[in-house]
Design a protein around this motif. Structure first.
Motif, PDB file in Angstrom:
ATOM      1  N   ASP A 149       1.800  15.754  13.177  1.00  0.00           N
ATOM      2  CA  ASP A 149       2.873  16.688  13.492  1.00  0.00           C
ATOM      3  C   ASP A 149       2.557  18.039  12.836  1.00  0.00           C
ATOM      4  N   PRO A 150       2.578  19.129  13.580  1.00  0.00           N
ATOM      5  CA  PRO A 150       2.259  20.451  13.006  1.00  0.00           C
ATOM      6  C   PRO A 150       3.140  20.816  11.819  1.00  0.00           C
ATOM      7  N   ASP A 151       4.359  20.240  11.773  1.00  0.00           N
ATOM      8  CA  ASP A 151       5.273  20.540  10.668  1.00  0.00           C
ATOM      9  C   ASP A 151       5.065  19.623   9.467  1.00  0.00           C
ATOM     10  N   ASN A 152       4.136  18.666   9.580  1.00  0.00           N
ATOM     11  CA  ASN A 152       3.876  17.736   8.485  1.00  0.00           C
ATOM     12  C   ASN A 152       2.900  18.389   7.504  1.00  0.00           C
ATOM     13  N   SER A 153       3.409  18.781   6.345  1.00  0.00           N
ATOM     14  CA  SER A 153       2.581  19.480   5.346  1.00  0.00           C
ATOM     15  C   SER A 153       2.363  18.620   4.105  1.00  0.00           C
ATOM     16  N   THR A 154       2.260  17.303   4.299  1.00  0.00           N
ATOM     17  CA  THR A 154       2.096  16.365   3.184  1.00  0.00           C
ATOM     18  C   THR A 154       0.850  16.702   2.366  1.00  0.00           C
ATOM     19  N   GLN A 155       0.997  16.684   1.042  1.00  0.00           N
ATOM     20  CA  GLN A 155      -0.126  16.845   0.127  1.00  0.00           C
ATOM     21  C   GLN A 155      -0.486  15.467  -0.442  1.00  0.00           C
ATOM     22  N   PHE A 156      -1.770  15.191  -0.550  1.00  0.00           N
ATOM     23  CA  PHE A 156      -2.256  13.895  -1.008  1.00  0.00           C
ATOM     24  C   PHE A 156      -2.915  14.040  -2.385  1.00  0.00           C
ATOM     25  N   GLU A 157      -2.510  13.177  -3.306  1.00  0.00           N
ATOM     26  CA  GLU A 157      -3.163  13.135  -4.615  1.00  0.00           C
ATOM     27  C   GLU A 157      -4.572  12.572  -4.447  1.00  0.00           C
ATOM     28  N   ILE A 158      -5.568  13.256  -5.015  1.00  0.00           N
ATOM     29  CA  ILE A 158      -6.960  12.843  -4.861  1.00  0.00           C
ATOM     30  C   ILE A 158      -7.394  11.978  -6.050  1.00  0.00           C
ATOM     31  N   PHE A 159      -7.844  10.759  -5.752  1.00  0.00           N
ATOM     32  CA  PHE A 159      -8.445   9.884  -6.753  1.00  0.00           C
ATOM     33  C   PHE A 159      -9.934   9.780  -6.445  1.00  0.00           C
ATOM     34  N   GLY A 160     -10.775  10.439  -7.228  1.00  0.00           N
ATOM     35  CA  GLY A 160     -12.209  10.233  -7.103  1.00  0.00           C
ATOM     36  C   GLY A 160     -12.587   8.983  -7.878  1.00  0.00           C
ATOM     37  N   VAL A 161     -13.285   8.045  -7.247  1.00  0.00           N
ATOM     38  CA  VAL A 161     -13.586   6.765  -7.893  1.00  0.00           C
ATOM     39  C   VAL A 161     -15.051   6.392  -7.669  1.00  0.00           C
ATOM     40  N   ASP A 162     -15.467   5.335  -8.353  1.00  0.00           N
ATOM     41  CA  ASP A 162     -16.778   4.739  -8.153  1.00  0.00           C
ATOM     42  C   ASP A 162     -16.564   3.304  -7.682  1.00  0.00           C
ATOM     43  N   PHE A 163     -17.651   2.637  -7.337  1.00  0.00           N
ATOM     44  CA  PHE A 163     -17.555   1.244  -6.915  1.00  0.00           C
ATOM     45  C   PHE A 163     -16.848   0.414  -7.993  1.00  0.00           C
ATOM     46  N   ASN A 164     -16.182  -0.632  -7.545  1.00  0.00           N
ATOM     47  CA  ASN A 164     -15.525  -1.598  -8.437  1.00  0.00           C
ATOM     48  C   ASN A 164     -14.221  -1.091  -9.043  1.00  0.00           C
ATOM     49  N   PHE A 165     -13.770   0.119  -8.682  1.00  0.00           N
ATOM     50  CA  PHE A 165     -12.569   0.671  -9.318  1.00  0.00           C
ATOM     51  C   PHE A 165     -11.343  -0.193  -9.022  1.00  0.00           C
ATOM     52  N   ILE A 166     -11.110  -0.520  -7.767  1.00  0.00           N
ATOM     53  CA  ILE A 166      -9.916  -1.285  -7.392  1.00  0.00           C
ATOM     54  C   ILE A 166      -9.941  -2.651  -8.048  1.00  0.00           C
ATOM     55  N   GLU A 167     -11.104  -3.281  -8.100  1.00  0.00           N
ATOM     56  CA  GLU A 167     -11.221  -4.604  -8.730  1.00  0.00           C
ATOM     57  C   GLU A 167     -10.995  -4.509 -10.247  1.00  0.00           C
ATOM     58  N   THR A 168     -11.562  -3.487 -10.869  1.00  0.00           N
ATOM     59  CA  THR A 168     -11.411  -3.323 -12.317  1.00  0.00           C
ATOM     60  C   THR A 168      -9.951  -3.095 -12.700  1.00  0.00           C
ATOM     61  N   MET A 169      -9.244  -2.304 -11.898  1.00  0.00           N
ATOM     62  CA  MET A 169      -7.852  -1.970 -12.212  1.00  0.00           C
ATOM     63  C   MET A 169      -6.885  -3.058 -11.790  1.00  0.00           C
ATOM     64  N   GLY A 170      -7.353  -4.079 -11.079  1.00  0.00           N
ATOM     65  CA  GLY A 170      -6.465  -5.156 -10.650  1.00  0.00           C
ATOM     66  C   GLY A 170      -5.488  -4.728  -9.581  1.00  0.00           C
ATOM     67  N   MET A 171      -5.902  -3.782  -8.728  1.00  0.00           N
ATOM     68  CA  MET A 171      -5.046  -3.339  -7.624  1.00  0.00           C
ATOM     69  C   MET A 171      -5.157  -4.311  -6.458  1.00  0.00           C
ATOM     70  N   GLU A 172      -4.190  -4.247  -5.551  1.00  0.00           N
ATOM     71  CA  GLU A 172      -4.141  -5.181  -4.427  1.00  0.00           C
ATOM     72  C   GLU A 172      -4.383  -4.451  -3.107  1.00  0.00           C
ATOM     73  N   MET A 173      -5.323  -4.947  -2.332  1.00  0.00           N
ATOM     74  CA  MET A 173      -5.589  -4.387  -1.008  1.00  0.00           C
ATOM     75  C   MET A 173      -4.613  -4.989   0.003  1.00  0.00           C
ATOM     76  N   VAL A 174      -3.978  -4.125   0.794  1.00  0.00           N
ATOM     77  CA  VAL A 174      -3.027  -4.578   1.814  1.00  0.00           C
ATOM     78  C   VAL A 174      -3.752  -4.798   3.140  1.00  0.00           C
ATOM     79  N   GLN A 175      -4.645  -3.879   3.470  1.00  0.00           N
ATOM     80  CA  GLN A 175      -5.461  -3.997   4.682  1.00  0.00           C
ATOM     81  C   GLN A 175      -6.872  -3.513   4.369  1.00  0.00           C
ATOM     82  N   GLY A 176      -7.821  -3.930   5.199  1.00  0.00           N
ATOM     83  CA  GLY A 176      -9.187  -3.430   5.067  1.00  0.00           C
ATOM     84  C   GLY A 176      -9.863  -3.940   3.814  1.00  0.00           C
ATOM     85  N   ARG A 177     -10.724  -3.108   3.236  1.00  0.00           N
ATOM     86  CA  ARG A 177     -11.533  -3.516   2.093  1.00  0.00           C
ATOM     87  C   ARG A 177     -11.650  -2.370   1.100  1.00  0.00           C
TER      88      ARG A 177
END
Length: 789
Positions: free
Chosen positions: A516-544
């Motif tokens: 939507d042209p009126d959608n001006s959402t800003q996204f917080e940027i997380f720069g990561v390396d491999f294994n970050f999600i596994e190390t932090m114990g986060m949960e994947m909802v979809q994908g990998r």
């Protein structure tokens, strides 16, 4: 004549104090306690209000902030783009100096080396005119030229002593930064005062940093993160200047959601919270809260004095009558009682200052400040004013009440208590306990909210995580480091990120198909390396998550659930965004990276292995000591010259709620003090009531009343007053604490039992206070009671 009258008033006051020792002791205890609390709060409030006000040109120092105008509201950030500083100086004659900076809380700690001495210190990167704006005291070096050269470094007195052992002959000497860049000391400043929000050990020039990360990515108009400070010229109309600053972004980029403006730098400490672009508070709310607490506690102490002095009126009626007969005017009698009140209050002040002097070290530990009782004109005037006002308020009602009694009625002992007098004193007791009950309720709510916050699931496992700065060999050989560390006993996993997991870093706009042209959402940027999600114990909802086996992960991104909701995207896995430059490989379950004051915002995770700043090391449960020893030994050999500087992630999380914890502790103490002072007043009234009803108690006992029956007769009036206070307190409690809880995006709900519980606690304390005295009065020999009358 005036001096004689004053001496007479003081003499009579002293005699009255000696005659009524119990009343005086109760009054003195209440006033001393109340004044001691007021002094402690005054010192804290004075320190808060003085924050960032010590600069010579404080009234002319402004900071550039920006409003991000989104479709669903305005977000305010206290940062901008670094080119803004140069633009303002070049295009606006009202601006005398401007300087961009990467502040200490972002730039953080870095290793400094002199000969064989390595030391970590907190630094910042600043523009050439930074020290022309802020008047930090220079001990050595020239302020105007300190940041003129790319390799300039200004250091604090403390850092100079730690590195060189002295501050003499240090100008011109070299300090090596991160074992890679030499800097020359061009200035030494005095250690920064505690009431400065900017705290740093050294400052580097932006000239040296313009070609190195992170300054390279921040030195553009599209970036945000740096802070820009401005010194405006004398006589500048800030409203007119702001009108020009508001248009800067539009002149740079035709279509922008960003709008800059200037705000007083010293105001941001207390007024740093914005809603829809409008300042709505900040730490000023705590200043107001504790100022109100001080007033409430003093008011409770004053009510005690008024009640007890008025209740003791019958013992001084003859004195008043005789004075009136011999010609004393009403104002003379009023001045007599006000003098007595002021004398008591100033005696209480002397005791209160002694108590504050004794308690101040412990109070400093609670509030994390370095407050001191020092000769200070402003504090002295405030203390004197508070004491005089307290004395006048405390003595006003008994003074005007007693002086208004008719002479003939006094001499004939025909003075009757009026309904107004009765209701006033009982009403004051109700006010006391209403305030005390509200404070008790506040303690309950604050404690439960903090407990709720600390127990709230963050969306990742923050326990057992060690955070290490990526520096030295960790930058160039991190893959080797992670591989070896994983083999150490007690280590479960390792990864790295640009994000500290605590607070805001930087945000970015994003384009996608069907946006939507009126959608001006800003996204917080997380720069990561491999294994970050596994190390932090986060949960994947979809994908990998990111995986080395997929070579295309350099262009892959992972979004959180909030991002997908903001994009209104269905079946997001595999879709391309950012004009086809990135593709979505997974959706991670929402997690918190700010305090629970804030809602979870959209997040983009992307592979940025060359830009990571923090190594995250997960330790196996129950093996902390073993893992730390092994990691420490390996780190020394892997990264020589760098100290093993680590911290626990859950400690960083806890630190975000320091303000709330301090409020919780202080409110708890002050609520207890308010209840204590109220009970002193209740005890004093109980003493007076039983004395007045001595004959009645004796007759009731002769007629067969039991001790329990007599006790119930004596205490039922006070119980009724506390019950009224409970009823009045309930709506006040709800209004005040609902407003406080509204500052949290995630909050507890106030339960009915909390309202009842705070009232019952106050009632039980009141019963305990007067029950002992009532029982003793009921057990007195009735013949002795009647004969005594």
């Amino acid at each position: 004549m005036g001096n004689i009258m004053i001496k007479h008033h003081l003499l009579i006051s002293w005699r009255s104090i000696r005659r009524n020792k119990k009343t005086f002791l109760i009054n003195m205890t209440g006033l001393t306690t109340g004044l001691a609390c007021a002094i402690l709060i005054l010192l804290w409030v004075n320190d808060e209000l003085s924050t960032d006000k010590f600069h010579d040109n404080e009234a002319r120092i402004y900071q550039v902030i920006e409003n991000l105008n989104f479709k669903d509201g305005i977000q305010t950030i206290i940062e901008t783009s670094s080119p803004m500083a140069e633009y303002l100086v070049d295009h606006m004659p009202e601006v005398e100096y401007a300087a961009a900076a990467i502040p200490p809380d972002w730039f953080g700690q870095h290793l400094l080396t002199v000969d064989d001495k390595n030391l970590k210190a907190i630094g910042q990167i600043v523009g050439e005119d930074y020290f022309n704006i802020f008047s930090f005291k220079f001990l050595y070096g020239e302020r105007a030229k300190a940041m003129n050269h790319p390799n300039s470094m200004v250091i604090s007195k403390k850092l100079a002593i730690n590195l060189f052992g002295t501050t003499d002959q240090v100008i011109g000497k070299t300090i090596e930064f991160e074992h890679s860049m030499p800097f020359r000391v061009t200035g030494i400043i005095d250690d920064l005062p505690g009431n400065s929000t900017i705290q740093f050990d050294f400052a580097l020039s932006t000239k040296a940093s313009k070609d190195t990360p992170p300054w390279t990515s921040l030195n553009t108009w599209d970036s945000s993160g740096p802070q820009v400070y401005v010194l405006v010229r004398k006589g500048t109309d800030i409203t007119q200047l702001n009108a020009k600053v508001n248009r800067v972004r539009e002149q740079i980029a035709e279509h922008t959601i960003r709008q800059a403006r200037l705000v007083p730098f010293s105001s941001l400490y207390l007024h740093g919270k914005f809603v829809d672009g409008v300042p709505v508070g900040g730490r000023i709310q705590y200043v107001e809260l504790f100022s109100i607490l001080a007033v409430i506690i003093l008011l409770i102490a004053c009510i005690n004095f008024m009640n007890l002095s008025t209740a003791r009126a019958t013992k001084r009626l003859k004195e008043i009558g005789i004075k009136k007969v011999v010609g004393a005017k009403r104002k003379t009698i009023v001045s007599q009682f006000l003098t007595e009140s002021l004398l008591t209050t100033f005696l209480a002040l002397a005791l209160a200052i002694t108590i504050v002097w004794y308690l101040l070290p412990r109070f400093n530990l609670i509030v994390d400040k370095n407050l001191a009782l020092q000769p200070n004109g402003q504090v002295f005037i405030s203390l004197f004013t508070i004491t005089v006002i307290t004395g006048l308020i405390a003595g006003s009602y008994p003074a005007f009440y007693l002086s208004g009694i008719k002479t003939l009625a006094v001499l004939k002992s025909q003075v009757k208590r009026s309904v107004g007098d009765f209701l006033t004193r009982r009403g004051l007791v109700v006010v006391q306990f209403t305030a005390s009950i509200v404070l008790l309720f506040a303690v309950m709510v604050v404690y439960r909210q903090i407990k709720f916050v600390m127990a709230q699931g963050m969306g990742y496992e923050q326990e057992q995580i060690i955070v290490l700065p990526v520096e030295g060999n960790l930058k160039s050989q991190r893959a080797s480091f992670e591989s070896e560390v994983k083999q150490l006993a007690g280590i479960q996993n390792v990864s790295a990120t640009t994000h500290s997991m605590v607070g805001h870093h930087w945000s970015w706009g994003l384009d996608w198909e069907g946006k939507d042209p009126d959608n001006s959402t800003q996204f917080e940027i997380f720069g990561v390396d491999f294994n970050f999600i596994e190390t932090m114990g986060m949960e994947m909802v979809q994908g990998r998550s990111f995986n080395r086996e997929f070579g295309a992960d350099s262009t892959g991104i992972i979004l959180n659930e909030a991002a997908i909701r903001a994009m209104k995207m269905e079946n997001p896995i595999g879709k391309v965004v950012a004009d086809g430059q990135l593709h979505i490989i997974g959706i991670v379950k929402d997690f918190h990276y700010k305090t629970l004051h804030n809602k979870i915002e959209p997040i983009i995770m992307m592979m940025m292995p060359s830009d990571v700043k923090y190594a995250m090391v997960r330790i196996e449960k129950g093996k902390i000591n073993q893992a730390l020893d092994n990691l420490h030994n390996y780190y020394k050999s892997f990264n020589p010259g760098y100290p093993f500087d680590f911290r626990f992630l859950d400690s960083d999380f806890d630190a975000q709620y320091q303000a709330e914890r301090k409020v919780s502790v202080l409110v708890k103490y002050f609520a207890a003090i308010a209840i204590l002072i109220s009970c002193f007043g209740l005890l004093g009234l109980a003493l007076h009531t039983t004395e007045q009803r001595t004959k009645e108690i004796g007759i009731r006992k002769i007629l067969g009343s039991s001790v329990p029956r007599l006790v119930s007769v004596l205490i039922k009036e006070f119980v009724f007053l506390v019950c009224i206070a409970i009823v009045i307190a309930i709506p006040v409690e709800w209004l005040l604490m609902d407003k406080w809880l509204s500052h949290f995006a995630y909050r507890i709900s106030m339960q009915w039992w909390m309202f009842i519980g705070s009232g019952l606690i106050a009632l039980l304390i009141a019963l305990f206070t007067i029950a002992g005295h009532s029982i003793n009065a009921a057990r007195v020999n009735p013949i002795k009671s009647i004969r005594g009358e």
